[in-house]
Enzyme design. Structure first.
Site, PDB file in Angstrom:
ATOM      1  N   SER A  11      -1.827  14.168  36.479  1.00 30.36           N
ATOM      2  CA  SER A  11      -1.982  12.888  35.812  1.00 30.36           C
ATOM      3  C   SER A  11      -2.333  11.801  36.816  1.00 30.36           C
ATOM      4  O   SER A  11      -2.037  11.916  38.010  1.00 30.36           O
ATOM      5  CB  SER A  11      -0.694  12.507  35.085  1.00 30.36           C
TER       6      SER A  11
ATOM      7  N   TYR B 107       9.126   7.217  38.202  1.00 36.66           N
ATOM      8  CA  TYR B 107       8.116   7.715  39.144  1.00 36.66           C
ATOM      9  C   TYR B 107       7.843   6.791  40.332  1.00 36.66           C
ATOM     10  O   TYR B 107       6.993   7.098  41.166  1.00 36.66           O
ATOM     11  CB  TYR B 107       6.773   7.926  38.424  1.00 36.66           C
TER      12      TYR B 107
ATOM     13  N   CYS C 168      21.861  -2.615  32.932  1.00 36.76           N
ATOM     14  CA  CYS C 168      22.955  -2.461  33.893  1.00 36.76           C
ATOM     15  C   CYS C 168      22.648  -1.293  34.835  1.00 36.76           C
ATOM     16  O   CYS C 168      23.351  -0.283  34.862  1.00 36.76           O
ATOM     17  CB  CYS C 168      24.257  -2.229  33.135  1.00 36.76           C
TER      18      CYS C 168
END
Length: 475
Positions: free
Chosen positions: A234, A370, A397
């Protein structure tokens, strides 16, 4: 200006911190004389006032034009060498019924990877024959539904699936078209094309194992083998990986022709887009031409006809059509020790400005997952304030809840400002979650001065609707 020592090497401090760099933003996005970002005739202030923030904002014509451009590029490239192309939109990038209709009207088929994605494509009114289904662990109900509605192709991912799909087709009295997913040994993300005998991944089968599985597929009267399927990665820049993978698969394709027809070859997707000014994605027409050239040359060398070449772009179609609009809640300057490339302190410090917004990793998980880089701009105004190195943080958080790791914004960015992060059309809404019980934002399409909701935002009532404790209390 002098670059902040905390900035990554790729970030150019000389770029105007108000400028909208072309190629990252949708085609219609510009700044008005007042300094506001405007998309297809609608200002961000209008959008925020009407729909709230966070908000996914899609340039509808940009998405439609990009789908048409991809299809036309592959049509023209394959036609020039005597072949034909078939483009599938990879729905996992972002799927809703409106987007299905846009890509279908541009001549694309749609690739889905689950029963839910299949349901969306069908709800959009798409001819099932134009749908491809893949996935490494399709459930029996998913397979049976796909066969039953007449899905055009199912990608077989393992030996187990051959029997499952064959049985479902036999019981339905149909012959199901199938592809076999094969790992070509090309890993584009590593910049090295290593052919290994055993691929350590969950998808597909090796080239060495493929002939036996194709023979098994052909042994079932309820299945029609139409070709191989491959995906090499990708967000790929360049064409070498696609070319190498095509060459390897065509050698296998030629071998399989000895046992019967193999009309198609699906080379997958993974074509990259620009997220920052440093990104230089390969033009889609160049990718198409290189693939067509390699396919043509290899087919001549092998003495075979050119198969129908299928590709599956998702990000390349929808990615740059969209930006996400946020409102700034807080800002703080944080003094940070500067370290060298080995992580050793240089004895110097620098300031990073943290800018927190009303969304976060629940609407864009890619930076946290990523380490993906994005750009950002103040959307409701321009400023001549000295640029500051900023990090855009979400409200979750989690210390890793970062949307933009590094960019320069005017140093007077303050609470109440609207920020826009471009190129969020792919794998942002589709990966969205309700972490910390945040509601998922709406998606608005803008065209010719009109903004309309194509996916409504969630409410707190939606979040509580499945909580059985709330339901029992109401009873």
């Amino acid at each position: 200006m002098t670059a902040n020592q905390l900035a990554p090497d790729w970030l150019d401090a000389s770029v105007d911190s108000n400028a909208l760099v072309r190629g990252i933003w949708a085609e219609s996005v510009l700044r008005t004389e007042s300094g506001q970002i405007n998309i297809a005739g609608v200002t961000v202030s209008e959008l925020a006032s009407k729909f709230g923030t966070p908000l996914f904002v899609v340039d509808e014509l940009h998405a439609r034009n990009r789908a048409f451009e991809v299809r036309e590029s592959f049509d023209n490239a394959l036609s020039a060498v005597g072949g034909t192309a078939q483009v599938y939109y990879a729905g996992k990038a972002f799927l809703c019924t409106e987007v299905v209709r846009w890509v279908a009207e541009a001549g694309l088929n749609v690739d889905v990877a689950s029963g839910g994605e299949l349901a969306v494509a069908l709800a959009a009114g798409l001819d099932p024959a134009r749908i491809g289904l893949h996935g490494n662990n399709k459930s029996q109900p998913e397979i049976e539904r796909a066969v039953g509605v007449g899905v055009g192709t199912i990608v077989i991912d393992s030996l187990v699936e051959i029997g499952r799909v064959a049985d479902a087709a036999r019981r339905a009295g149909k012959t199901q078209r199938v592809r076999l997913r094969v790992n070509s040994g090309v890993h584009a993300h590593t910049h090295s094309f290593l052919a290994t005998a055993h691929e350590d991944q969950k998808f597909g089968v090796t080239i060495a194992d493929a002939p036996a599985l194709v023979a098994e597929i052909r042994s079932h009267a309820s299945l029609e083998f139409v070709g191989l399927h491959c995906h090499i990665g990708s967000q790929i820049f360049g064409t070498d990986g696609f070319a190498e993978s095509a060459a390897r698969l065509l050698a296998l394709h030629a071998e399989l022709l000895k046992g019967g027809p193999v009309p198609e070859l699906n080379l997958g997707g993974g074509f990259g887009i620009a997220y920052t000014p440093a990104d230089e994605p390969t033009p889609i027409a160049e990718i198409a031409q290189e693939i067509a050239s390699v396919v043509s040359a290899e087919c001549v060398r092998l003495g075979i006809e050119i198969p129908v070449i299928c590709v599956e772009p998702g990000r390349a179609v929808i990615g740059t059509s969209t930006f996400t609009l946020y409102e700034v809640g807080t800002t703080k300057d944080v003094t940070v020790d500067v370290v060298d490339e080995n992580g050793v302190s240089t004895g110097q410090t620098a300031v990073r400005k943290y800018v927190s917004v009303d969304g976060g990793m629940s609407d864009n998980a890619r930076p946290a997952l990523y380490g993906a880089d994005y750009s950002v701009r103040i959307a409701n105004r321009v400023s001549d304030a000295e640029p500051a190195l900023v990090r855009i943080a979400g409200k979750h958080c989690e210390s890793g809840d970062i949307l933009v790791y590094a960019d320069y914004l005017p140093g007077d960015v303050h609470p109440g400002d609207l920020l826009a992060i471009p190129a969020t059309g792919a794998y942002c809404w589709s990966l969205a979650s309700n972490y910390n019980y945040l509601t998922r934002p709406p998606v608005v399409a803008v065209k010719d001065g009109v903004a309309r909701v194509i996916v409504r935002g969630e409410t707190e009532e939606d979040l509580l609707a499945r909580d059985m404790g709330v339901i029992r209390k109401a009873q």
